[in-house]
Design a protein around this motif. Structure first.
Motif, PDB file in Angstrom:
ATOM      1  N   ALA A  66       3.093   6.163  -2.662  1.00 55.51           N
ATOM      2  CA  ALA A  66       4.289   6.862  -3.151  1.00 55.51           C
ATOM      3  C   ALA A  66       4.179   7.144  -4.646  1.00 55.51           C
ATOM      4  CB  ALA A  66       5.536   6.032  -2.857  1.00 55.51           C
ATOM      5  N   GLU A  67       3.748   6.143  -5.408  1.00 54.92           N
ATOM      6  CA  GLU A  67       3.610   6.333  -6.854  1.00 54.92           C
ATOM      7  C   GLU A  67       2.569   7.391  -7.173  1.00 54.92           C
ATOM      8  OE1 GLU A  67       2.690   2.449  -8.258  1.00 54.92           O
ATOM      9  OE2 GLU A  67       4.760   1.704  -8.139  1.00 54.92           O
ATOM     10  N   ASN A  68       1.482   7.405  -6.408  1.00 64.87           N
ATOM     11  CA  ASN A  68       0.457   8.427  -6.625  1.00 64.87           C
ATOM     12  C   ASN A  68       0.981   9.819  -6.309  1.00 64.87           C
ATOM     13  OD1 ASN A  68      -2.503   9.215  -6.979  1.00 64.87           O
ATOM     14  ND2 ASN A  68      -2.106   9.944  -4.910  1.00 64.87           N
ATOM     15  N   GLU A  69       1.794   9.939  -5.239  1.00 67.90           N
ATOM     16  CA  GLU A  69       2.376  11.239  -4.891  1.00 67.90           C
ATOM     17  C   GLU A  69       3.288  11.736  -6.000  1.00 67.90           C
ATOM     18  OE1 GLU A  69       1.871  13.236  -2.260  1.00 67.90           O
ATOM     19  OE2 GLU A  69       0.346  11.888  -1.472  1.00 67.90           O
ATOM     20  N   VAL A  70       4.115  10.834  -6.546  1.00 65.18           N
ATOM     21  CA  VAL A  70       5.034  11.215  -7.626  1.00 65.18           C
ATOM     22  C   VAL A  70       4.251  11.661  -8.853  1.00 65.18           C
ATOM     23  CG1 VAL A  70       6.799  10.377  -9.219  1.00 65.18           C
ATOM     24  CG2 VAL A  70       6.891   9.724  -6.804  1.00 65.18           C
ATOM     25  N   ARG A  71       3.233  10.891  -9.240  1.00 62.73           N
ATOM     26  CA  ARG A  71       2.436  11.257 -10.417  1.00 62.73           C
ATOM     27  C   ARG A  71       1.729  12.586 -10.209  1.00 62.73           C
ATOM     28  NH1 ARG A  71       1.089   5.650 -10.434  1.00 62.73           N
ATOM     29  NH2 ARG A  71      -0.795   6.143  -9.230  1.00 62.73           N
ATOM     30  N   LEU A  84       0.202   5.395   4.676  1.00 64.64           N
ATOM     31  CA  LEU A  84       0.045   6.721   4.073  1.00 64.64           C
ATOM     32  C   LEU A  84       1.280   7.579   4.348  1.00 64.64           C
ATOM     33  CD1 LEU A  84      -3.676   7.599   4.917  1.00 64.64           C
ATOM     34  CD2 LEU A  84      -2.737   6.956   2.696  1.00 64.64           C
ATOM     35  N   LEU A  85       1.787   7.486   5.578  1.00 63.41           N
ATOM     36  CA  LEU A  85       2.982   8.252   5.931  1.00 63.41           C
ATOM     37  C   LEU A  85       4.194   7.754   5.156  1.00 63.41           C
ATOM     38  CD1 LEU A  85       4.510  10.316   7.666  1.00 63.41           C
ATOM     39  CD2 LEU A  85       4.749   8.543   9.408  1.00 63.41           C
ATOM     40  N   TRP A  86       4.419   6.418   5.157  1.00 63.57           N
ATOM     41  CA  TRP A  86       5.566   5.860   4.428  1.00 63.57           C
ATOM     42  C   TRP A  86       5.511   6.267   2.957  1.00 63.57           C
ATOM     43  CZ3 TRP A  86       7.574   5.557   8.589  1.00 63.57           C
ATOM     44  CH2 TRP A  86       7.390   4.621   9.580  1.00 63.57           C
ATOM     45  N   GLY A  87       4.317   6.181   2.375  1.00 71.04           N
ATOM     46  CA  GLY A  87       4.182   6.499   0.955  1.00 71.04           C
ATOM     47  C   GLY A  87       4.513   7.949   0.655  1.00 71.04           C
ATOM     48  N   LYS A  88       4.065   8.861   1.512  1.00 70.53           N
ATOM     49  CA  LYS A  88       4.357  10.275   1.282  1.00 70.53           C
ATOM     50  C   LYS A  88       5.846  10.553   1.443  1.00 70.53           C
ATOM     51  CE  LYS A  88      -0.168  12.200   2.325  1.00 70.53           C
ATOM     52  NZ  LYS A  88      -0.354  12.626   0.921  1.00 70.53           N
ATOM     53  N   VAL A  93      -6.456   2.076   3.342  1.00 67.71           N
ATOM     54  CA  VAL A  93      -4.991   2.038   3.462  1.00 67.71           C
ATOM     55  C   VAL A  93      -4.618   2.333   4.911  1.00 67.71           C
ATOM     56  CG1 VAL A  93      -2.807   3.030   2.683  1.00 67.71           C
ATOM     57  CG2 VAL A  93      -4.721   2.827   1.085  1.00 67.71           C
ATOM     58  N   PRO A  94      -3.782   1.520   5.542  1.00 67.72           N
ATOM     59  CA  PRO A  94      -3.319   1.818   6.897  1.00 67.72           C
ATOM     60  C   PRO A  94      -2.694   3.215   6.969  1.00 67.72           C
ATOM     61  CG  PRO A  94      -2.676  -0.401   6.262  1.00 67.72           C
ATOM     62  CD  PRO A  94      -3.225   0.246   5.038  1.00 67.72           C
ATOM     63  N   ILE A  95      -2.992   3.924   8.041  1.00 71.05           N
ATOM     64  CA  ILE A  95      -2.495   5.296   8.154  1.00 71.05           C
ATOM     65  C   ILE A  95      -0.974   5.347   8.104  1.00 71.05           C
ATOM     66  CG2 ILE A  95      -2.362   7.286   9.700  1.00 71.05           C
ATOM     67  CD1 ILE A  95      -5.157   6.721  10.604  1.00 71.05           C
ATOM     68  N   ARG A  96      -0.318   4.355   8.707  1.00 73.43           N
ATOM     69  CA  ARG A  96       1.142   4.352   8.693  1.00 73.43           C
ATOM     70  C   ARG A  96       1.671   4.206   7.269  1.00 73.43           C
ATOM     71  NH1 ARG A  96       4.904   2.025  13.394  1.00 73.43           N
ATOM     72  NH2 ARG A  96       3.417   3.383  14.437  1.00 73.43           N
ATOM     73  N   ALA A 107       0.824  -1.216   0.000  1.00 74.52           N
ATOM     74  CA  ALA A 107       0.000   0.000   0.000  1.00 74.52           C
ATOM     75  C   ALA A 107       0.854   1.259   0.000  1.00 74.52           C
ATOM     76  CB  ALA A 107      -0.928  -0.019   1.211  1.00 74.52           C
ATOM     77  N   TRP A 108       1.962   1.249   0.754  1.00 78.28           N
ATOM     78  CA  TRP A 108       2.789   2.451   0.834  1.00 78.28           C
ATOM     79  C   TRP A 108       3.395   2.796  -0.528  1.00 78.28           C
ATOM     80  CZ3 TRP A 108       7.808   2.455  -0.727  1.00 78.28           C
ATOM     81  CH2 TRP A 108       8.473   1.218  -0.809  1.00 78.28           C
ATOM     82  N   ARG A 109       3.678   1.736  -1.312  1.00 78.16           N
ATOM     83  CA  ARG A 109       4.247   1.987  -2.632  1.00 78.16           C
ATOM     84  C   ARG A 109       3.209   2.609  -3.557  1.00 78.16           C
ATOM     85  NH1 ARG A 109       7.381  -2.466  -6.479  1.00 78.16           N
ATOM     86  NH2 ARG A 109       7.619  -1.076  -8.293  1.00 78.16           N
ATOM     87  N   LEU A 110       1.962   2.157  -3.460  1.00 78.21           N
ATOM     88  CA  LEU A 110       0.898   2.763  -4.260  1.00 78.21           C
ATOM     89  C   LEU A 110       0.738   4.238  -3.916  1.00 78.21           C
ATOM     90  CD1 LEU A 110      -1.785  -0.084  -4.100  1.00 78.21           C
ATOM     91  CD2 LEU A 110      -0.300   0.498  -6.033  1.00 78.21           C
TER      92      LEU A 110
END
Length: 396
Positions: free
Chosen positions: A17-22, A224-228, A219-222, A12-15
């Motif tokens: 992260a990819e969304n943030e980059v896009r 969300l943090l890792w992904g950002k 998505v687990p809140i944690r 989930a964190w990777r999804l």
């Protein structure tokens, strides 16, 4: 007979992260700002190289032969330290004509013979390299004349007056190392501020619009943090690499890339320190967004992260060597100061190890604390949450 799909799903964190980059890469403002920054870096370095190699042609007005001879000697004196300096003699009829040539801009200065020796005449100023060369040449001429009249050998008088310099730890820094350290600090500062506010703003906007409540349901809140953190770290590091590449291109085009190999190691370390430092700061920016209830609250909630950036900034530009050495080994802030030191001088390996180890430990601790605070505050609405309240808040 049924089969089971054993293909691992994307974390989930990777999804996130990819969304943030896009999302960031789709913003025209981000792309335009980055493109302008790259252009400014390339053009700035090329222009600096052009003006650095540009010949310095100076003209001196003289009235008589003694002054003309001093000017000719001054060119030799000046070229000993600046091979781009040329000094031409402009013959005029009298003192008034010499002064008029200076005021009209036909000459950079005038050298007039006086009873004691010579006088340098300028308009609103005399170029420093020209004044130094003329003064040295005139002094030498006067010494030679006085020695001849006194029947003294000038060479005997000058014997032992030269004081050579010997360095036990020579550091050949023609300004490249200092300039590189300056660029390191400024680039880190600007990217960390702009990217950090982008992270905090995105989190606060999601929280204010209640979009985060929908995201937290799936998505687990944690995560969300890792992904950002991961997504914006990728973007920030990409900017750093792009700016460094633009700088290298500018040096190559300008023809002053000979000293690039001297700071190549510092550039490599800069990327390493940037990744570590930015990841720790990114978690603080995300927490700052979670503590805010509105976009207007970000000014106060982002203050701690901004303070961490100002400490090394002022330490580098206003602190002495001892302060810089201590700060360069301090956790987190070393990410800005240590590479800048490396660009200017040889840094002992143990100091680099201390800086990296301290930053890694601090990064892990900050991210772990930030994750707990992020989980406890992200879904809390209402008034702005203080850092003290967030740290003592119990998990739901």
């Amino acid at each position: 007979m049924s089969t089971t799909d054993t293909t691992p799903s994307t974390p989930a964190w990777r999804l996130v992260a990819e969304n943030e980059v896009r999302t960031v890469l789709r913003r025209k403002s981000f792309l335009i700002t980055t493109a302008i920054s790259v252009l400014v870096i390339v053009v700035g370095i090329v222009a600096a190289g052009y003006f650095a190699d540009r010949p310095q042609d100076r003209t001196v007005a003289v009235v008589d032969d003694p002054a003309a001879q001093v000017v000719e000697s001054a060119e030799q004196v000046g070229q000993a330290t600046n091979d781009r300096l040329t000094i031409e003699v402009l013959r005029v009829d009298d003192t008034a004509a010499a002064e008029r040539a200076v005021t009209d801009g036909d000459a950079d200065a005038a050298l007039l013979s006086t009873d004691p020796g010579f006088e340098i005449v300028g308009d609103d100023g005399v170029p420093s390299e020209l004044a130094g060369a003329l003064t040295a040449a005139a002094s030498t001429t006067a010494l030679q004349s006085n020695a001849a009249e006194a029947g003294v050998d000038l060479a005997d008088l000058e014997q032992g007056t030269e004081v050579p310099e010997r360095l036990l730890d020579a550091n050949e820094d023609d300004g490249l190392g200092t300039a590189t350290g300056f660029v390191f600090i400024i680039v880190f500062f600007l990217i960390a501020i702009s990217s950090g506010m982008m992270i905090a703003g995105a989190v606060a906007q999601e929280k204010e619009s209640r979009v985060v409540e929908i995201l937290a349901a799936t998505v687990p809140i944690r995560d969300l943090l890792w992904g950002k953190i991961a997504g914006h770290t990728v973007i920030a590091v990409g900017q750093v690499v792009l700016y460094l590449a633009a700088g290298a291109l500018g040096l190559a085009v300008s023809g002053i890339d000979a000293g690039l190999e001297r700071v190549g190691g510092a550039i490599a370390w800069y990327v390493v320190f940037f990744v570590l430092g930015f990841m720790a700061l990114a978690s603080l920016w995300a927490v700052a967004g979670a503590l805010a209830s509105r976009q207007q609250d970000l000014q106060s909630t982002t203050a701690p992260a901004q303070a961490l950036l100002f400490i090394p900034y002022f330490a580098f530009f206003f602190g002495n060597s001892t302060v810089q050495e201590v700060v360069s080994m301090s956790p987190i802030v070393s990410a800005m100061v240590m590479p800048a030191r490396m660009a200017q001088e040889a840094v002992p390996l143990w100091q680099t190890a201390v800086a990296i180890a301290g930053t890694v430990v601090a990064m892990v601790l900050i991210i772990r604390v930030a994750a707990r605070v992020y989980e406890r505050t992200l879904l809390r609405t209402g008034d702005k949450i203080s850092y003290r309240e967030a740290l003592t808040m119990s998990a739901d």
